[in-house]
Scaffold this motif. Structure first.
Motif, PDB file in Angstrom:
ATOM      1  N   GLY A 169      43.169  31.429  45.557  1.00 23.13           N
ATOM      2  CA  GLY A 169      44.319  32.668  44.493  1.00 23.13           C
ATOM      3  C   GLY A 169      43.932  33.230  43.312  1.00 23.13           C
ATOM      4  N   ASP A 170      44.635  34.252  42.515  1.00 25.54           N
ATOM      5  CA  ASP A 170      43.767  34.759  40.915  1.00 25.54           C
ATOM      6  C   ASP A 170      42.942  34.039  40.088  1.00 25.54           C
ATOM      7  N   ARG A 171      43.339  32.956  40.398  1.00 31.81           N
ATOM      8  CA  ARG A 171      43.426  32.170  39.049  1.00 31.81           C
ATOM      9  C   ARG A 171      41.804  31.050  39.779  1.00 31.81           C
ATOM     10  N   PHE A 172      41.281  30.747  38.988  1.00 32.38           N
ATOM     11  CA  PHE A 172      39.837  29.865  39.478  1.00 32.38           C
ATOM     12  C   PHE A 172      39.092  29.185  38.551  1.00 32.38           C
TER      13      PHE A 172
ATOM     14  N   VAL B 266      32.806  35.277  44.130  1.00 31.31           N
ATOM     15  CA  VAL B 266      34.261  35.468  43.717  1.00 31.31           C
ATOM     16  C   VAL B 266      35.128  35.601  45.159  1.00 31.31           C
ATOM     17  N   GLN B 267      35.084  36.156  46.273  1.00 30.24           N
ATOM     18  CA  GLN B 267      35.316  36.186  47.241  1.00 30.24           C
ATOM     19  C   GLN B 267      36.029  34.781  48.182  1.00 30.24           C
ATOM     20  N   ALA B 268      35.352  34.626  47.892  1.00 35.02           N
ATOM     21  CA  ALA B 268      35.441  32.207  48.730  1.00 35.02           C
ATOM     22  C   ALA B 268      36.036  31.470  48.187  1.00 35.02           C
ATOM     23  N   GLY B 269      36.098  32.102  46.535  1.00 39.52           N
ATOM     24  CA  GLY B 269      37.246  31.907  45.714  1.00 39.52           C
ATOM     25  C   GLY B 269      38.531  31.990  44.906  1.00 39.52           C
ATOM     26  N   ARG B 270      39.223  33.523  45.465  1.00 36.60           N
ATOM     27  CA  ARG B 270      39.518  34.011  45.722  1.00 36.60           C
ATOM     28  C   ARG B 270      40.499  33.334  46.552  1.00 36.60           C
TER      29      ARG B 270
ATOM     30  N   VAL C  50      34.901  31.955  34.211  1.00 33.90           N
ATOM     31  CA  VAL C  50      36.694  31.926  34.749  1.00 33.90           C
ATOM     32  C   VAL C  50      37.135  33.444  35.249  1.00 33.90           C
ATOM     33  N   VAL C  51      38.041  33.302  36.498  1.00 32.83           N
ATOM     34  CA  VAL C  51      37.887  34.585  36.893  1.00 32.83           C
ATOM     35  C   VAL C  51      39.515  34.386  37.146  1.00 32.83           C
ATOM     36  N   ARG C  52      39.915  35.765  36.428  1.00 28.06           N
ATOM     37  CA  ARG C  52      41.606  35.636  36.781  1.00 28.06           C
ATOM     38  C   ARG C  52      41.654  36.901  36.908  1.00 28.06           C
ATOM     39  N   GLY C  53      42.876  37.282  38.343  1.00 31.94           N
ATOM     40  CA  GLY C  53      42.852  38.539  39.058  1.00 31.94           C
ATOM     41  C   GLY C  53      40.887  39.022  39.217  1.00 31.94           C
TER      42      GLY C  53
END
Length: 304
Positions: A213-216, A205-209, A247-250
């Protein structure tokens, strides 16, 4: 044109045939739940629940096109360590030869993973088809090039009773981002930083952010985008038979849900699947993307 669908599963090949104006008269699969699902969505088709390696091809209706998606698990690199049952899975491809020998279908379209062409028996399989009078033309297609919001490379073998192989020039469509089918407000979310969340997940999640950004989106296993996440502004990676994509959102995340996976495979929202997410995802992960099969069959009809 009439077709039969071997290893029909949830019915992606059959739906693609329908989209291309081809009527599927008969479909078979060994899994009762898959046969029931196919029957719900294709009530005008005759269904058979059986091991196709034991089929009596005299019971199968006459047809113009044979569609077949034999088991891919024995070929796919995702199978992991080679195991004895993989031989049994790979051998399902010989059912296509047996059906072809009896029916001599005008066209046979076989779908599998690209690794199928590296099977130790691929050349003997092609030789058997050629001895039956078929010219075999391999094509590798990415579903994303056919309007499906998923990168999914599959091998399609176009087998025709012709002197030369039929190599098709398929038009490529603009890629559709996975963001177009994510239902941001329709499903429950959970906090990313909650007790029990694995350190590996938090690092992904940290690498994706950092990258998107906040959504990926991010897969829960495998290398590649499993380490970095993936932008929602491009097609998602391969939909598999198990929960894979988050799915990541914020500060929240959840797994991709069945309606989203269905859309990512190119199935319409109204297409009916089993109620249990485990069964629905298994069928979707094994399915043929309908728009891809439709494009192949349309091109074959135009070339005929």
């Amino acid at each position: 044109m009439d077709a039969i669908d071997l290893f029909a599963g949830a019915g992606g090949f059959s739906l693609g045939a329908q989209m291309a104006g081809v009527h599927v008269v008969w479909a078979a699969n060994h899994w009762p739940l898959a046969v029931d699902t196919h029957s719900l969505n294709h009530p005008g088709t005759i269904h058979s629940c059986q091991d196709l390696q034991q089929a009596d091809w005299r019971d199968v209706p006459n047809h113009d096109v044979l569609l077949a998606s034999p088991a891919c698990q024995g070929h796919s690199l995702a199978r992991g360590k080679e195991k004895p049952h993989h031989d049994a899975l790979r051998s399902t491809a010989w059912a296509v030869v047996a059906c072809a020998e009896y029916h001599r279908s005008a066209v046979i379209l076989v779908e599998n993973v690209p690794e199928f062409s590296r099977w130790v028996l691929f050349r003997p399989w092609c030789d058997a088809m050629q001895r039956l009078g078929y010219a075999v033309a391999p094509h590798v297609a990415d579903a994303a090039d056919h309007g499906v919001p998923q990168h999914r490379e599959r091998l399609f073998l176009v087998c025709t009773r012709s002197q030369y192989p039929l190599h098709l020039e398929l038009p490529k469509q603009a890629h559709v981002p996975i963001a177009n089918v994510i239902e941001w407000d329709a499903h429950p979310w959970s906090a990313i930083n909650k007790p029990g969340r694995s350190e590996k997940t938090l690092k992904r999640v940290q690498a994706g952010r950092a990258a998107f950004g906040d959504r990926f989106v991010a897969p829960y296993y495998s290398s590649g985008s499993g380490l970095t996440g993936r932008s929602i502004h491009r097609p998602i990676g391969t939909i598999t038979t198990k929960d894979r994509w988050a799915v990541v959102r914020g500060d929240s995340m959840r797994m991709l849900q069945v309606p989203e996976a269905k859309a990512a495979m190119g199935f319409p929202a109204a297409y009916r699947l089993p109620a249990l997410q485990k069964d629905a995802l298994c069928m979707l992960g094994n399915a043929v993307c309908p728009p891809v099969s439709a494009d192949f069959l349309t091109a074959i009809r135009q070339a005929a």
